[in-house]
Design an enzyme around this catalytic site. Structure first.
Site, PDB file in Angstrom:
ATOM      1  N   THR A 148       0.826  -1.212   0.000  1.00 22.74           N
ATOM      2  CA  THR A 148       0.000   0.000   0.000  1.00 22.74           C
ATOM      3  C   THR A 148       0.862   1.267   0.000  1.00 22.74           C
ATOM      4  O   THR A 148       2.006   1.242   0.463  1.00 22.74           O
ATOM      5  CB  THR A 148      -0.890  -0.011   1.272  1.00 22.74           C
ATOM      6  OG1 THR A 148      -1.447   1.279   1.469  1.00 22.74           O
ATOM      7  CG2 THR A 148      -0.076  -0.326   2.529  1.00 22.74           C
ATOM      8  N   ASP A 149       0.287   2.359  -0.473  1.00 21.46           N
ATOM      9  CA  ASP A 149       1.000   3.644  -0.412  1.00 21.46           C
ATOM     10  C   ASP A 149       1.035   4.199   1.021  1.00 21.46           C
ATOM     11  O   ASP A 149       1.758   5.144   1.307  1.00 21.46           O
ATOM     12  CB  ASP A 149       0.367   4.676  -1.361  1.00 21.46           C
ATOM     13  CG  ASP A 149      -1.093   4.991  -1.049  1.00 21.46           C
ATOM     14  OD1 ASP A 149      -1.696   4.321  -0.169  1.00 21.46           O
ATOM     15  OD2 ASP A 149      -1.646   5.907  -1.688  1.00 21.46           O
ATOM     16  N   GLU A 150       0.250   3.576   1.929  1.00 16.79           N
ATOM     17  CA  GLU A 150       0.204   4.101   3.299  1.00 16.79           C
ATOM     18  C   GLU A 150       1.529   3.925   4.030  1.00 16.79           C
ATOM     19  O   GLU A 150       1.764   4.560   5.049  1.00 16.79           O
ATOM     20  CB  GLU A 150      -0.959   3.460   4.067  1.00 16.79           C
ATOM     21  CG  GLU A 150      -2.284   3.746   3.372  1.00 16.79           C
ATOM     22  CD  GLU A 150      -3.527   3.362   4.162  1.00 16.79           C
ATOM     23  OE1 GLU A 150      -3.471   3.306   5.391  1.00 16.79           O
ATOM     24  OE2 GLU A 150      -4.571   3.142   3.517  1.00 16.79           O
ATOM     25  N   TYR A 201      -1.666  -0.547  11.067  1.00 14.87           N
ATOM     26  CA  TYR A 201      -1.811  -1.214   9.758  1.00 14.87           C
ATOM     27  C   TYR A 201      -0.645  -0.874   8.841  1.00 14.87           C
ATOM     28  O   TYR A 201       0.039  -1.761   8.327  1.00 14.87           O
ATOM     29  CB  TYR A 201      -3.143  -0.808   9.095  1.00 14.87           C
ATOM     30  CG  TYR A 201      -3.181  -1.117   7.603  1.00 14.87           C
ATOM     31  CD1 TYR A 201      -3.172  -2.436   7.154  1.00 14.87           C
ATOM     32  CD2 TYR A 201      -3.211  -0.090   6.649  1.00 14.87           C
ATOM     33  CE1 TYR A 201      -3.186  -2.730   5.787  1.00 14.87           C
ATOM     34  CE2 TYR A 201      -3.229  -0.375   5.284  1.00 14.87           C
ATOM     35  CZ  TYR A 201      -3.215  -1.699   4.858  1.00 14.87           C
ATOM     36  OH  TYR A 201      -3.220  -1.972   3.506  1.00 14.87           O
ATOM     37  N   LYS A 260       2.449  -3.208   7.322  1.00  6.92           N
ATOM     38  CA  LYS A 260       2.715  -3.384   5.882  1.00  6.92           C
ATOM     39  C   LYS A 260       4.140  -2.929   5.560  1.00  6.92           C
ATOM     40  O   LYS A 260       4.829  -3.551   4.737  1.00  6.92           O
ATOM     41  CB  LYS A 260       1.702  -2.597   5.033  1.00  6.92           C
ATOM     42  CG  LYS A 260       0.284  -3.102   5.076  1.00  6.92           C
ATOM     43  CD  LYS A 260       0.084  -4.507   4.527  1.00  6.92           C
ATOM     44  CE  LYS A 260       0.287  -4.605   3.023  1.00  6.92           C
ATOM     45  NZ  LYS A 260      -0.074  -5.959   2.514  1.00  6.92           N
TER      46      LYS A 260
HETATM   47  P1  NAD Z   1      -9.450  -7.548   2.582  1.00  7.97           P
HETATM   48  O1  NAD Z   1      -9.423  -7.236   4.033  1.00  7.97           O
HETATM   49  O2  NAD Z   1     -10.694  -7.326   1.807  1.00  7.97           O
HETATM   50  O3  NAD Z   1      -9.061  -9.095   2.357  1.00  7.97           O
HETATM   51  C1  NAD Z   1      -7.985  -9.681   2.999  1.00  7.97           C
HETATM   52  C2  NAD Z   1      -8.038 -11.178   2.786  1.00  7.97           C
HETATM   53  O4  NAD Z   1      -6.892 -11.754   3.453  1.00  7.97           O
HETATM   54  C3  NAD Z   1      -9.284 -11.839   3.397  1.00  7.97           C
HETATM   55  O5  NAD Z   1      -9.837 -12.756   2.470  1.00  7.97           O
HETATM   56  C4  NAD Z   1      -8.740 -12.552   4.628  1.00  7.97           C
HETATM   57  O6  NAD Z   1      -9.462 -13.746   4.950  1.00  7.97           O
HETATM   58  C5  NAD Z   1      -7.318 -12.860   4.204  1.00  7.97           C
HETATM   59  N1  NAD Z   1      -6.428 -13.021   5.376  1.00  7.97           N
HETATM   60  C6  NAD Z   1      -6.261 -12.164   6.424  1.00  7.97           C
HETATM   61  N2  NAD Z   1      -5.412 -12.689   7.320  1.00  7.97           N
HETATM   62  C7  NAD Z   1      -5.015 -13.889   6.822  1.00  7.97           C
HETATM   63  C8  NAD Z   1      -4.154 -14.908   7.291  1.00  7.97           C
HETATM   64  N3  NAD Z   1      -3.535 -14.818   8.478  1.00  7.97           N
HETATM   65  N4  NAD Z   1      -3.947 -16.004   6.516  1.00  7.97           N
HETATM   66  C9  NAD Z   1      -4.580 -16.110   5.308  1.00  7.97           C
HETATM   67  N5  NAD Z   1      -5.444 -15.203   4.843  1.00  7.97           N
HETATM   68  C10 NAD Z   1      -5.665 -14.108   5.581  1.00  7.97           C
HETATM   69  O7  NAD Z   1      -8.221  -6.770   1.961  1.00  7.97           O
HETATM   70  P2  NAD Z   1      -8.030  -6.123   0.517  1.00  7.97           P
HETATM   71  O8  NAD Z   1      -8.578  -4.752   0.530  1.00  7.97           O
HETATM   72  O9  NAD Z   1      -8.493  -7.095  -0.517  1.00  7.97           O
HETATM   73  O10 NAD Z   1      -6.447  -5.980   0.461  1.00  7.97           O
HETATM   74  C11 NAD Z   1      -5.630  -7.028  -0.073  1.00  7.97           C
HETATM   75  C12 NAD Z   1      -4.169  -6.596  -0.023  1.00  7.97           C
HETATM   76  O11 NAD Z   1      -3.988  -5.405  -0.768  1.00  7.97           O
HETATM   77  C13 NAD Z   1      -3.675  -6.288   1.394  1.00  7.97           C
HETATM   78  O12 NAD Z   1      -2.371  -6.792   1.522  1.00  7.97           O
HETATM   79  C14 NAD Z   1      -3.673  -4.760   1.467  1.00  7.97           C
HETATM   80  O13 NAD Z   1      -2.687  -4.297   2.362  1.00  7.97           O
HETATM   81  C15 NAD Z   1      -3.356  -4.412   0.038  1.00  7.97           C
HETATM   82  N6  NAD Z   1      -3.863  -3.105  -0.428  1.00  7.97           N
HETATM   83  C16 NAD Z   1      -5.186  -2.787  -0.256  1.00  7.97           C
HETATM   84  C17 NAD Z   1      -5.660  -1.567  -0.729  1.00  7.97           C
HETATM   85  C18 NAD Z   1      -7.121  -1.192  -0.606  1.00  7.97           C
HETATM   86  O14 NAD Z   1      -7.488  -0.052  -0.924  1.00  7.97           O
HETATM   87  N7  NAD Z   1      -8.003  -2.078  -0.184  1.00  7.97           N
HETATM   88  C19 NAD Z   1      -4.787  -0.667  -1.364  1.00  7.97           C
HETATM   89  C20 NAD Z   1      -3.447  -1.040  -1.506  1.00  7.97           C
HETATM   90  C21 NAD Z   1      -2.999  -2.258  -1.047  1.00  7.97           C
HETATM   91  P1  TYD Z   2     -10.746   3.811   4.460  1.00 11.78           P
HETATM   92  O1  TYD Z   2     -11.723   3.368   3.427  1.00 11.78           O
HETATM   93  O2  TYD Z   2     -10.799   3.184   5.815  1.00 11.78           O
HETATM   94  O3  TYD Z   2      -9.289   3.666   3.798  1.00 11.78           O
HETATM   95  P2  TYD Z   2      -7.827   4.171   4.343  1.00 11.78           P
HETATM   96  O4  TYD Z   2      -7.966   4.558   5.768  1.00 11.78           O
HETATM   97  O5  TYD Z   2      -6.997   2.943   4.178  1.00 11.78           O
HETATM   98  O6  TYD Z   2      -7.438   5.299   3.459  1.00 11.78           O
HETATM   99  O7  TYD Z   2     -10.897   5.375   4.658  1.00 11.78           O
HETATM  100  C1  TYD Z   2     -10.740   6.274   3.585  1.00 11.78           C
HETATM  101  C2  TYD Z   2     -10.879   7.678   4.138  1.00 11.78           C
HETATM  102  O8  TYD Z   2     -12.217   7.881   4.600  1.00 11.78           O
HETATM  103  C3  TYD Z   2      -9.973   7.927   5.336  1.00 11.78           C
HETATM  104  O9  TYD Z   2      -9.476   9.268   5.259  1.00 11.78           O
HETATM  105  C4  TYD Z   2     -10.909   7.782   6.530  1.00 11.78           C
HETATM  106  C5  TYD Z   2     -12.246   8.236   5.983  1.00 11.78           C
HETATM  107  N1  TYD Z   2     -13.449   7.575   6.568  1.00 11.78           N
HETATM  108  C6  TYD Z   2     -14.506   8.347   7.044  1.00 11.78           C
HETATM  109  O10 TYD Z   2     -14.454   9.605   7.018  1.00 11.78           O
HETATM  110  N2  TYD Z   2     -15.601   7.721   7.556  1.00 11.78           N
HETATM  111  C7  TYD Z   2     -15.716   6.356   7.611  1.00 11.78           C
HETATM  112  O11 TYD Z   2     -16.740   5.829   8.103  1.00 11.78           O
HETATM  113  C8  TYD Z   2     -14.637   5.566   7.089  1.00 11.78           C
HETATM  114  C9  TYD Z   2     -14.693   4.067   7.121  1.00 11.78           C
HETATM  115  C10 TYD Z   2     -13.517   6.220   6.572  1.00 11.78           C
END
Ligand code: NAD
Ligand code: TYD
Length: 348
Positions: A128-130, A153, A157
């Site tokens: 992630t970019d975070e 988080y 990462k």
């Molecule tokens: P999500 O929370 O929707 O899904 C995560 C999945 O990982 C779930 O199916 C969960 O069961 C599985 N998991 C968690 N712990 C586990 C473990 N110990 N063993 C096996 N499986 C496990 O997450 P997502 O949004 O699909 O994100 C997927 C990846 O992409 C993550 O690594 C996240 O850091 C990265 N990412 C997400 C975003 C975003 O905006 N969602 C952006 C950039 C990077």
């Molecule tokens: P989120 O979807 O949790 O992603 P991330 O924290 O990984 O960027 O949140 C996106 C943005 O929205 C973040 O600045 C927090 C804000 N947010 C709210 O204002 N209200 C909410 O209920 C949630 C879940 C997030």
């Protein structure tokens, strides 16, 4: 290739498998997922019976289970999505983030190097970019921006990214890393901003905006992220990092207003009626102000660019949540209700 996709039952992993399993019959995909609260196997109904797809329940934090999974499924590539992914949950209870994101990644790296030895196989780490922390009003994250994570988080990462690079430099494990901005699209667990706001607006519930709603995220449609990962897996350089982003910086309050407009349009209402549901609530501690990705490396070196615009992607996404009530009902289990209660009670 035999490709182990960890976390394939989560939001991005499921979109990745739904896209690639039908397209690449020459590869076998093993979905290794613990099935936490965030997972949903019904997201994969369309590929569950595909001959080139196998599901294997696996907790990556369990080293011996990871060893056994490598023995049994003999992957020659890992695409590592599995993680605890929600910032607010990492504030409420960080331990699971250490276990799954740090120990879990370490276990996979160790099994991979044991099985593959030096210069064999491929470990693609999805990050992630975070990890880069927060930007001020200007500037963008590039691949060598200094790591400066704010939440448990993003710190977990960041640690996992470092371990992946260390395994490459020290042990010669072939790795690639992608750091992507916020994703949106179908199949996202309704704890994140876009599904929370869409479903609350549709149901006439308060729209809880943290702080003043001025934080900025760079939104990318989920299948654009999946295509970018696949490009890096198949064409990227070993040992390299690629940033992925949508060039779509939007303030949270503007995201919420767009959602109000799209939901109102769908329901034949006036957007101002839904906007009146906006409720400013207590800010997230350590809340990063702004994320923005400079994706010029992947665009230039691999010819990737997003297919969706913010307008097309957002409309599709909002409609998906409004149309797929069965999926929504299924994921809103008791655990989901507990979380909503815990995160939003006494926040006003
Ligand atoms: P999500 O929370 O929707 O899904 C995560 C999945 O990982 C779930 O199916 C969960 O069961 C599985 N998991 C968690 N712990 C586990 C473990 N110990 N063993 C096996 N499986 C496990 O997450 P997502 O949004 O699909 O994100 C997927 C990846 O992409 C993550 O690594 C996240 O850091 C990265 N990412 C997400 C975003 C975003 O905006 N969602 C952006 C950039 C990077
Ligand atoms: P989120 O979807 O949790 O992603 P991330 O924290 O990984 O960027 O949140 C996106 C943005 O929205 C973040 O600045 C927090 C804000 N947010 C709210 O204002 N209200 C909410 O209920 C949630 C879940 C997030």
């Amino acid at each position: 290739m035999r490709i182990m996709v960890t976390g394939g039952a989560g939001f991005i992993g499921a979109n990745f498998l739904n896209l690639l399993v039908p397209r690449h019959e020459e590869h076998h995909f093993i979905n290794a997922d613990k099935l936490t609260y965030a997972a949903n196997l019904s997201s994969l109904a369309g590929i569950a019976d595909a001959p080139n797809y196998t599901f294997a329940q696996l907790d990556i934090a369990d080293a011996s289970a990871v060893e056994e999974a490598f023995e049994e499924h003999a992957p020659d590539c890992v695409v590592h999505f599995a993680a605890e992914s929600h910032v607010d949950r990492s504030i409420e209870g960080p331990r699971a983030f250490i276990e799954s994101n740090i120990i879990g990644t370490f276990n996979l790296l160790e099994s991979a190097r044991k099985r593959w030895g030096k210069d064999n196989g491929l470990f693609h780490h999805v990050s992630t970019d975070e990890v880069y922390g927060s930007l001020g009003d200007t500037g963008m994250f590039v691949e060598d921006t200094r790591y400066d994570p704010s939440s448990p988080y993003s710190a977990s990462k960041a640690a996992s990214d470092h371990l992946v690079r260390a395994h490459h430099r020290t042990f010669g494990l072939p790795v690639k890393i992608t750091n992507c901005s916020n994703n949106y699209g179908p199949l996202q667990f309704p704890e994140k901003l876009i599904p929370v706001m869409t479903l609350n607006a549709a149901e006439g519930k308060p729209l809880p905006v943290y702080g003043e709603g001025l934080n900025v995220r760079d939104w990318l449609y989920v299948t654009d992220h999946c295509e970018a990962i696949w490009k890096v897996v198949t064409e990227g350089k070993v040992g390299e990092t690629y940033n992925i982003g949508g060039n779509n910086e939007v303030r949270n309050i503007d995201v919420v207003k767009i959602i109000c407009k799209l939901v109102a349009e769908y329901q034949g209402k006036d957007a101002s009626e839904l906007e009146s549901l906006i409720t400013y609530v207590k800010d997230r501690p350590g809340h990063d102000m702004r994320y923005a990705i400079d994706a010029s490396k992947i665009e230039r070196d691999l010819g990737w660019s997003p297919a969706e615009t913010f307008e097309t992607g957002f409309r599709k996404t909002v409609h998906w949540y409004l149309d797929n009530t069965e999926w929504i009902d299924q994921v809103r289990s008791g655990e989901y209700r507990n979380w909503i209660e815990k995160n939003y009670t006494n926040r006003g």
